[in-house]
Design an enzyme around this catalytic site. Structure first.
Site, PDB file in Angstrom:
ATOM      1  N   LYS A 176      25.696  -7.127  33.656  1.00 16.47           N
ATOM      2  CA  LYS A 176      25.828  -7.269  32.204  1.00 16.47           C
ATOM      3  C   LYS A 176      24.435  -7.371  31.592  1.00 16.47           C
ATOM      4  CE  LYS A 176      26.176 -10.653  29.326  1.00 16.47           C
ATOM      5  NZ  LYS A 176      25.398 -10.111  28.192  1.00 16.47           N
ATOM      6  N   THR A 231      21.142 -21.402  29.685  1.00 16.30           N
ATOM      7  CA  THR A 231      22.235 -20.554  30.179  1.00 16.30           C
ATOM      8  C   THR A 231      22.332 -20.664  31.702  1.00 16.30           C
ATOM      9  OG1 THR A 231      21.835 -19.042  28.350  1.00 16.30           O
ATOM     10  CG2 THR A 231      23.193 -18.213  30.137  1.00 16.30           C
ATOM     11  N   GLU A 249      16.468 -17.059  37.935  1.00 15.29           N
ATOM     12  CA  GLU A 249      15.117 -16.798  37.409  1.00 15.29           C
ATOM     13  C   GLU A 249      15.138 -17.249  35.958  1.00 15.29           C
ATOM     14  OE1 GLU A 249      12.653 -15.932  39.137  1.00 15.29           O
ATOM     15  OE2 GLU A 249      13.313 -14.710  40.815  1.00 15.29           O
ATOM     16  N   CYS A 283       8.490 -13.718  30.901  1.00 16.03           N
ATOM     17  CA  CYS A 283       8.796 -15.041  31.456  1.00 16.03           C
ATOM     18  C   CYS A 283       7.546 -15.690  32.016  1.00 16.03           C
ATOM     19  CB  CYS A 283       9.872 -14.913  32.518  1.00 16.03           C
ATOM     20  SG  CYS A 283       9.525 -13.644  33.736  1.00 16.03           S
ATOM     21  N   GLU A 380       8.988 -23.587  25.326  1.00 16.58           N
ATOM     22  CA  GLU A 380       8.711 -22.192  25.652  1.00 16.58           C
ATOM     23  C   GLU A 380       8.826 -21.375  24.364  1.00 16.58           C
ATOM     24  OE1 GLU A 380      11.751 -19.947  27.656  1.00 16.58           O
ATOM     25  OE2 GLU A 380      10.284 -18.806  28.794  1.00 16.58           O
TER      26      GLU A 380
HETATM   27  P1  NAD Z   1      19.681 -16.028  27.573  1.00 19.52           P
HETATM   28  O1  NAD Z   1      19.879 -17.102  28.589  1.00 19.52           O
HETATM   29  O2  NAD Z   1      19.982 -16.314  26.175  1.00 19.52           O
HETATM   30  O3  NAD Z   1      20.539 -14.745  27.970  1.00 19.52           O
HETATM   31  C1  NAD Z   1      20.423 -14.106  29.236  1.00 19.52           C
HETATM   32  C2  NAD Z   1      21.720 -13.410  29.560  1.00 19.52           C
HETATM   33  O4  NAD Z   1      22.736 -14.379  29.788  1.00 19.52           O
HETATM   34  C3  NAD Z   1      22.233 -12.497  28.459  1.00 19.52           C
HETATM   35  O5  NAD Z   1      22.741 -11.320  29.063  1.00 19.52           O
HETATM   36  C4  NAD Z   1      23.343 -13.325  27.835  1.00 19.52           C
HETATM   37  O6  NAD Z   1      24.339 -12.559  27.205  1.00 19.52           O
HETATM   38  C5  NAD Z   1      23.899 -14.029  29.052  1.00 19.52           C
HETATM   39  N1  NAD Z   1      24.654 -15.253  28.775  1.00 19.52           N
HETATM   40  C6  NAD Z   1      24.547 -16.098  27.720  1.00 19.52           C
HETATM   41  N2  NAD Z   1      25.410 -17.122  27.856  1.00 19.52           N
HETATM   42  C7  NAD Z   1      26.073 -16.930  29.027  1.00 19.52           C
HETATM   43  C8  NAD Z   1      27.070 -17.663  29.740  1.00 19.52           C
HETATM   44  N3  NAD Z   1      27.563 -18.812  29.281  1.00 19.52           N
HETATM   45  N4  NAD Z   1      27.503 -17.181  30.918  1.00 19.52           N
HETATM   46  C9  NAD Z   1      27.011 -16.038  31.420  1.00 19.52           C
HETATM   47  N5  NAD Z   1      26.064 -15.302  30.796  1.00 19.52           N
HETATM   48  C10 NAD Z   1      25.590 -15.738  29.613  1.00 19.52           C
HETATM   49  O7  NAD Z   1      18.166 -15.556  27.793  1.00 19.52           O
HETATM   50  P2  NAD Z   1      17.354 -14.447  26.926  1.00 19.52           P
HETATM   51  O8  NAD Z   1      17.035 -15.052  25.596  1.00 19.52           O
HETATM   52  O9  NAD Z   1      18.053 -13.153  27.012  1.00 19.52           O
HETATM   53  O10 NAD Z   1      16.018 -14.304  27.770  1.00 19.52           O
HETATM   54  C11 NAD Z   1      14.884 -15.058  27.544  1.00 19.52           C
HETATM   55  C12 NAD Z   1      14.745 -16.139  28.595  1.00 19.52           C
HETATM   56  O11 NAD Z   1      14.762 -15.553  29.893  1.00 19.52           O
HETATM   57  C13 NAD Z   1      13.454 -16.889  28.512  1.00 19.52           C
HETATM   58  O12 NAD Z   1      13.699 -18.269  28.712  1.00 19.52           O
HETATM   59  C14 NAD Z   1      12.642 -16.335  29.673  1.00 19.52           C
HETATM   60  O13 NAD Z   1      11.646 -17.195  30.162  1.00 19.52           O
HETATM   61  C15 NAD Z   1      13.696 -16.083  30.673  1.00 19.52           C
HETATM   62  N6  NAD Z   1      13.268 -15.088  31.663  1.00 19.52           N
HETATM   63  C16 NAD Z   1      13.007 -15.500  32.948  1.00 19.52           C
HETATM   64  C17 NAD Z   1      12.546 -14.591  33.892  1.00 19.52           C
HETATM   65  C18 NAD Z   1      12.238 -15.007  35.300  1.00 19.52           C
HETATM   66  O14 NAD Z   1      12.061 -14.150  36.140  1.00 19.52           O
HETATM   67  N7  NAD Z   1      12.191 -16.298  35.606  1.00 19.52           N
HETATM   68  C19 NAD Z   1      12.375 -13.252  33.530  1.00 19.52           C
HETATM   69  C20 NAD Z   1      12.646 -12.874  32.201  1.00 19.52           C
HETATM   70  C21 NAD Z   1      13.113 -13.799  31.292  1.00 19.52           C
END
Ligand code: NAD
Length: 476
Positions: A176, A231, A249, A283, A380
């Site tokens: 997804k 999340t 991650e 990230c 962040e």
């Molecule tokens: P987010 O957590 O808002 O969303 C990520 C994904 O999770 C989306 O596809 C979203 O639709 C889905 N999601 C949301 N609620 C959910 C639930 N209850 N159950 C299952 N799926 C759900 O994150 P974002 O805003 O898309 O991304 C930014 C964040 O990601 C930042 O905190 C960043 O640091 C982190 N990030 C981490 C890495 C890493 O490798 N550690 C890499 C890239 C981004």
């Protein structure tokens, strides 16, 4: 207006309900994306389940060869996919090479390489013990069906990091993408699924509710999640109930520490892109910069020159180095953190004011006169802002780096590698770079500590993480 489709069991499928994907540089709607129903989520998982035994039973060489074909398919469509990344995510098209900004073309090139590398790695049977009486071998088995949930910052590349090792190891996948950047990902999967057997790689699309339906499905055997810590915690709770293993991650707030012997001119460009790659929406970007008293003014001056020289605009236009923030939610967060810093007396060296217009443009912003405990330092911010914090002794800078509950990346900048190494070893982070930041590599394990998650991706360790060991123990 075109409606894009999911790939399920080798077929393209739409949904009655759709939502718009928008261009963050212009505000225009780019196309419509299906909002998968809970029945469609279940169908995608069922398709992956049905395809999995046949996929796992293929000789490893066949899976490797098919994944090499996936890399070719990505390459053959690289400009089409790169343009989707720019239009939908916002990063400039840019290019690969020392003088070009790592933008959308770089992301697609990364997809190709991060496909070829796991496809080339070997996972040989390991002999854990052998004597005259017994031989114990460790074989690597797939989990089964992997649920992959991706964020919006590097939408195609992060999806590839989740998909390819999973497939290589004999798992099938339901992915997804983020609701903010679905089209490019659905298009990439449509293209690469053409070279794979039906059901091996499937997608569903929608917001958090669709992600939740996917991870709650009891036929999922492993979850790969990349996204925010909040999340991640929700998904981990669901996974715990179903006893499903996860790779998490999550968010970071990387510290970069400049040591007193560093050369500000020599490190400026690396620091700049370490912080501002993809408008800081990376990230493992440097999000807090700790600079010693003796170098503070020189480092700030070097970064300011670079910040003011970088052209910002629609990434489809040649020469643009800095694009918009991907979505309004993130934009508002960046604005609120900078306004909070201003209200508490911080100095805005450059930027610090929204540019207005239909796009989510916010200039590169350097902030000084700020300390630990400020929201801009502690939260962040995931945007084009860098708080620069003065320090007087290295021990206090290390304590600052370690005081938050996240630990994804960090960096140390110095003219003396051994000195930098000593500092690096005291920092709590999954990766500590020396004289570079965020420079990941497909052979090198990557992952966070503390609330930045668990498990690693990339390299042999990443491939092992989508397998489970099976011991074959033979009496002699
Ligand atoms: P987010 O957590 O808002 O969303 C990520 C994904 O999770 C989306 O596809 C979203 O639709 C889905 N999601 C949301 N609620 C959910 C639930 N209850 N159950 C299952 N799926 C759900 O994150 P974002 O805003 O898309 O991304 C930014 C964040 O990601 C930042 O905190 C960043 O640091 C982190 N990030 C981490 C890495 C890493 O490798 N550690 C890499 C890239 C981004």
């Amino acid at each position: 207006m075109k409606t894009f489709e999911n790939t399920v069991n080798g077929r393209l499928v739409g949904s009655a309900r759709t939502f718009a994907s928008k261009n963050p540089a212009t505000g225009e709607t780019l196309g419509l994306v299906p909002h998968s129903t809970s029945e469609q989520v279940a169908e995608a998982v069922a398709a992956a389940r049905a395809a999995q035994p046949g996929w796992a039973a293929r000789p490893d060489a066949e899976r490797k060869a098919l994944l090499m074909k996936v890399a070719e398919a990505i390459k053959a469509n690289n400009e089409y996919l790169a343009e989707w990344v720019t239009r939908e995510q916002g990063k400039p098209l840019g290019g690969v090479g020392p003088d070009q900004v790592p933008g959308a073309r770089f992301e697609i090139w990364g997809c190709e390489v991060w496909t070829q590398v796991p496809a080339s790695l070997e996972l040989p049977v390991e002999v854990a013990f052998e004597d005259d009486t017994r031989r114990d071998e460790v074989h690597r088995k797939p989990f089964g069906v992997v649920a992959a949930i991706a964020p919006w910052n590097w939408p195609l590349l992060i999806a590839i990091w989740q998909i390819i090792p999973s497939l290589r190891a004999g798992n099938t996948v339901v992915l997804k993408p983020s609701e903010y950047t679905s089209i490019g990902t659905l298009e990439m999967v449509r293209i690469i699924a053409e070279v794979l057997p039906p059901g091996v790689l499937n997608t569903v699309s929608g917001g958090g509710d669709v992600g939740a339906a996917l991870v709650e499905n009891t036929d999922i055997d492993k979850i790969m999640f990349t996204g925010s810590t909040a999340t991640g915690a929700r998904i981990a709770a669901t996974a715990a109930r179903n006893l499903v293993p996860t790779t998490m991650e999550l968010g970071g707030n990387d510290a970069a520490i400049v040591l007193p012997d560093a050369d500000p001119k020599a490190i400026a460009m690396g620091l700049f892109w370490g912080a501002f790659l993809n408008m800081g929406q990376t990230c493992a970007a440097a999000k807090r910069l700790y600079v010693p008293d003796n170098l503070h003014d020189a480092v700030v001056a070097e970064l300011k020159v670079l910040a003011e020289a970088m052209p910002m605009g629609n990434g489809m236009e040649p020469g643009v180095a800095i694009g918009p923030i991907q979505n309004r939610m993130q934009f508002d967060k960046v604005v609120s953190l900078v306004e909070d810093a201003k209200a508490h007396g911080a100095t805005i060296v450059c930027g610090g004011k929204e540019t207005g217009g239909a796009g989510n443009f916010y200039p590169i912003t350097l902030v000084t006169g700020i300390a630990d405990g400020s929201r801009l330092v502690d939260e962040e911010q995931f945007g084009p802002v860098l708080p620069i914090i003065r320090y007087s002794d290295v021990d206090s800078a290390i304590a600052s780096a370690n005081r938050l509950d996240v630990g994804l990346g960090a960096s140390v900048w110095s003219s003396d590698i051994e000195k930098a190494r000593t500092v690096a070893s005291r920092i709590q982070a999954g990766t500590v770079w020396i004289n570079q930041h965020g420079t990941i590599h497909p052979m090198v394990p990557f992952g966070g500590v503390k609330s930045s998650g668990w498990g690693v991706e990339f390299g042999i360790d990443g491939l092992k993480s989508v397998t489970q060991p099976q011991v074959i123990s033979v009496k002699k």
